[in-house]
Write a protein that holds these residues in place. Structure first.
Motif, PDB file in Angstrom:
ATOM      1  N   PRO A  31       0.696  -1.435   0.419  1.00  0.00           N
ATOM      2  CA  PRO A  31      -0.319  -0.222   0.001  1.00  0.00           C
ATOM      3  C   PRO A  31       0.699   1.373   0.525  1.00  0.00           C
ATOM      4  N   LEU A  32       0.420   2.597  -0.847  1.00  0.00           N
ATOM      5  CA  LEU A  32       1.375   3.877  -1.024  1.00  0.00           C
ATOM      6  C   LEU A  32       0.037   4.769  -0.663  1.00  0.00           C
ATOM      7  N   ILE A  33       0.187   5.521   0.036  1.00  0.00           N
ATOM      8  CA  ILE A  33      -1.025   6.152   0.453  1.00  0.00           C
ATOM      9  C   ILE A  33      -0.156   7.529  -0.395  1.00  0.00           C
ATOM     10  N   LEU A  34      -0.681   8.048  -1.019  1.00  0.00           N
ATOM     11  CA  LEU A  34      -0.441   9.133  -1.689  1.00  0.00           C
ATOM     12  C   LEU A  34      -1.527  10.916  -1.246  1.00  0.00           C
ATOM     13  N   LEU A  35      -0.963  12.042  -0.526  1.00  0.00           N
ATOM     14  CA  LEU A  35      -1.728  13.104  -0.158  1.00  0.00           C
ATOM     15  C   LEU A  35      -1.618  14.160  -0.492  1.00  0.00           C
ATOM     16  N   ALA A  43      -6.846  13.748  -7.833  1.00  0.00           N
ATOM     17  CA  ALA A  43      -6.767  13.952  -9.430  1.00  0.00           C
ATOM     18  C   ALA A  43      -5.189  14.581  -8.840  1.00  0.00           C
ATOM     19  N   TYR A  44      -4.648  14.860  -8.173  1.00  0.00           N
ATOM     20  CA  TYR A  44      -3.156  15.592  -8.147  1.00  0.00           C
ATOM     21  C   TYR A  44      -2.477  14.205  -9.313  1.00  0.00           C
ATOM     22  N   PHE A  45      -2.240  12.873  -8.311  1.00  0.00           N
ATOM     23  CA  PHE A  45      -1.533  12.460  -8.474  1.00  0.00           C
ATOM     24  C   PHE A  45      -1.743  10.748 -10.377  1.00  0.00           C
ATOM     25  N   LYS A  46      -2.486  11.874 -10.574  1.00  0.00           N
ATOM     26  CA  LYS A  46      -2.809  10.654 -11.478  1.00  0.00           C
ATOM     27  C   LYS A  46      -1.379  10.076 -12.238  1.00  0.00           C
ATOM     28  N   SER A  47      -0.081  10.905 -12.626  1.00  0.00           N
ATOM     29  CA  SER A  47       1.415   9.991 -12.993  1.00  0.00           C
ATOM     30  C   SER A  47       1.566   8.751 -11.943  1.00  0.00           C
ATOM     31  N   GLN A  48       1.125   9.073 -10.861  1.00  0.00           N
ATOM     32  CA  GLN A  48       1.343   8.252 -10.211  1.00  0.00           C
ATOM     33  C   GLN A  48       0.383   7.235  -9.435  1.00  0.00           C
ATOM     34  N   MET A  49      -0.358   7.091 -10.696  1.00  0.00           N
ATOM     35  CA  MET A  49      -1.711   5.562  -9.783  1.00  0.00           C
ATOM     36  C   MET A  49      -1.122   4.932 -10.395  1.00  0.00           C
ATOM     37  N   ASP A  50       0.345   5.050 -11.855  1.00  0.00           N
ATOM     38  CA  ASP A  50       0.676   3.178 -12.711  1.00  0.00           C
ATOM     39  C   ASP A  50       1.834   2.876 -11.516  1.00  0.00           C
ATOM     40  N   LEU A  51       2.601   3.225 -10.461  1.00  0.00           N
ATOM     41  CA  LEU A  51       3.412   3.374  -9.980  1.00  0.00           C
ATOM     42  C   LEU A  51       3.237   1.838  -9.144  1.00  0.00           C
ATOM     43  N   PRO A  52       4.207   0.587  -9.201  1.00  0.00           N
ATOM     44  CA  PRO A  52       3.982  -0.910  -8.894  1.00  0.00           C
ATOM     45  C   PRO A  52       3.905  -1.142  -7.490  1.00  0.00           C
ATOM     46  N   PHE A  53       2.662  -0.641  -6.852  1.00  0.00           N
ATOM     47  CA  PHE A  53       1.945  -0.391  -5.819  1.00  0.00           C
ATOM     48  C   PHE A  53       1.192  -0.358  -5.368  1.00  0.00           C
ATOM     49  N   ASP A  54      -0.057  -1.488  -4.485  1.00  0.00           N
ATOM     50  CA  ASP A  54      -1.084  -0.649  -4.559  1.00  0.00           C
ATOM     51  C   ASP A  54      -1.454   0.969  -3.825  1.00  0.00           C
ATOM     52  N   ASN A  55      -1.349   2.272  -5.003  1.00  0.00           N
ATOM     53  CA  ASN A  55      -1.916   3.408  -4.770  1.00  0.00           C
ATOM     54  C   ASN A  55      -3.140   3.479  -4.768  1.00  0.00           C
ATOM     55  N   ILE A  56      -3.153   4.406  -3.170  1.00  0.00           N
ATOM     56  CA  ILE A  56      -4.176   4.722  -2.558  1.00  0.00           C
ATOM     57  C   ILE A  56      -4.047   6.433  -2.331  1.00  0.00           C
ATOM     58  N   ALA A  57      -4.662   7.287  -3.440  1.00  0.00           N
ATOM     59  CA  ALA A  57      -4.964   9.086  -3.463  1.00  0.00           C
ATOM     60  C   ALA A  57      -5.975   9.418  -2.238  1.00  0.00           C
ATOM     61  N   ILE A  58      -5.678  10.041  -1.262  1.00  0.00           N
ATOM     62  CA  ILE A  58      -7.366  10.403  -0.420  1.00  0.00           C
ATOM     63  C   ILE A  58      -7.622  11.588  -1.348  1.00  0.00           C
ATOM     64  N   ASP A  59      -8.419  12.399  -0.990  1.00  0.00           N
ATOM     65  CA  ASP A  59      -8.479  13.358  -0.815  1.00  0.00           C
ATOM     66  C   ASP A  59      -9.079  14.129   0.503  1.00  0.00           C
ATOM     67  N   SER A  60      -7.843  15.012   1.164  1.00  0.00           N
ATOM     68  CA  SER A  60      -8.143  15.751   2.337  1.00  0.00           C
ATOM     69  C   SER A  60      -9.644  16.041   2.607  1.00  0.00           C
ATOM     70  N   ARG A  61      -9.884  16.378   3.970  1.00  0.00           N
ATOM     71  CA  ARG A  61     -10.832  17.219   4.544  1.00  0.00           C
ATOM     72  C   ARG A  61     -11.036  18.435   3.830  1.00  0.00           C
ATOM     73  N   ASN A  62     -12.203  18.661   3.448  1.00  0.00           N
ATOM     74  CA  ASN A  62     -12.123  20.171   2.656  1.00  0.00           C
ATOM     75  C   ASN A  62     -11.653  20.289   1.105  1.00  0.00           C
ATOM     76  N   HIS A  63     -11.387  19.417   0.501  1.00  0.00           N
ATOM     77  CA  HIS A  63     -10.837  18.855  -0.372  1.00  0.00           C
ATOM     78  C   HIS A  63     -11.406  18.007  -1.801  1.00  0.00           C
ATOM     79  N   GLY A  64     -11.417  17.778  -2.769  1.00  0.00           N
ATOM     80  CA  GLY A  64     -11.351  17.010  -3.958  1.00  0.00           C
ATOM     81  C   GLY A  64     -13.449  17.287  -3.381  1.00  0.00           C
ATOM     82  N   LYS A  65     -13.686  15.560  -3.130  1.00  0.00           N
ATOM     83  CA  LYS A  65     -14.883  15.145  -2.891  1.00  0.00           C
ATOM     84  C   LYS A  65     -15.082  14.828  -1.797  1.00  0.00           C
ATOM     85  N   SER A  66     -14.352  14.819  -0.279  1.00  0.00           N
ATOM     86  CA  SER A  66     -14.124  14.294   0.870  1.00  0.00           C
ATOM     87  C   SER A  66     -14.723  15.364   1.171  1.00  0.00           C
ATOM     88  N   SER A  67     -16.363  15.224   1.901  1.00  0.00           N
ATOM     89  CA  SER A  67     -16.564  16.638   3.269  1.00  0.00           C
ATOM     90  C   SER A  67     -15.850  18.077   3.599  1.00  0.00           C
TER      91      SER A  67
END
Length: 227
Positions: A31-35, A43-67
């Motif tokens: 697992p690789l958490i992307l902040l 979506a900032y990490f679009k170029s990193q989502m194909d890294l050879p890991f379990d890539n999990i990019a999080i929308d921080s609170r008050n950002h993106g689709k998070s509340s």
């Protein structure tokens, strides 16, 4: 029909204070958490989502689709990351944070060191004074004109001290662009405080992971795959 392992999925995690944190996930392996940084999204990490890991990019609170909430600070956001790890049944993960995401990663590693395998800090800072003059002016103006919980993060100190970094036992890599918005001397200090490695990406500014993704991803992959 079973979905392919590399298919990108998304979901939400409900935090302990009943907020919704959105994430996108792609890949398999460790697992690789992307902040992401201030005002951005997973979506900032679009170029990193194909890294050879379990890539999990999080929308921080008050950002993106998070509340969103009126209260916003790195301690609260770090607990959101913990809630995501728990909900996804991830005991320990590598963490890569960019800009404010790197600051969040440092706070998370300070508060929950047993949940971090390796830590990558891309252009983070400990204090407002770590920014170059133009960045300071821009941050002050953004907060003055918009004055939101998100913009307030730009002008506050992170809440991590030298003594906190010196207690990090996990491997740490600090990455900055040659012409970064963060003072190079400040980034070097962060690497030195936590006994980490320091890498400068040539001919790159603040968003090196976007402008020089091939080199950035190579550096990240090499660091994470070394035992």
């Amino acid at each position: 029909m079973q979905a392919k392992a590399d298919t990108q999925t998304s979901g939400y995690v409900t935090t302990q204070d009943h907020e919704e944190i959105h994430y996108i996930r792609k890949g398999k392996g460790t697992p690789l958490i992307l902040l992401h940084g201030n005002g951005q999204s997973a979506a900032y990490f679009k170029s990193q989502m194909d890294l050879p890991f379990d890539n999990i990019a999080i929308d921080s609170r008050n950002h993106g689709k998070s509340s969103s909430t009126q209260e916003l600070n790195f301690k609260l956001m770090a607990h959101d990351v913990l809630d995501v790890l728990n909900a996804l049944h991830i005991e320990k993960a590598d963490i890569l944070g960019f800009s404010d995401g790197a600051n969040l990663a440092m706070v998370f590693a300070k508060n929950y060191p047993h949940r971090v395998n390796k830590l990558i800090l891309n252009s983070g800072n400990l204090k407002f004074s770590d920014l170059r003059l133009l960045s300071k002016i821009t941050s002050i103006l953004q907060n003055f004109f918009f004055n939101t919980p998100v913009t307030e993060l730009l002008v506050k100190n992170v809440g991590v001290k030298k003594t906190d970094l010196s207690k990090f036992n996990m491997p740490v890599l600090v990455i900055v662009g040659q012409y970064d918005l963060i003072k190079k001397s400040s980034s070097k200090k962060i690497a030195r405080y936590c006994h980490g490695d320091f890498v400068v990406i040539p001919k790159a500014f603040h968003k090196a992971s976007q402008t020089r993704p091939k080199l950035f991803n190579q550096i990240v992959t090499q660091f994470l795959q070394v035992n």
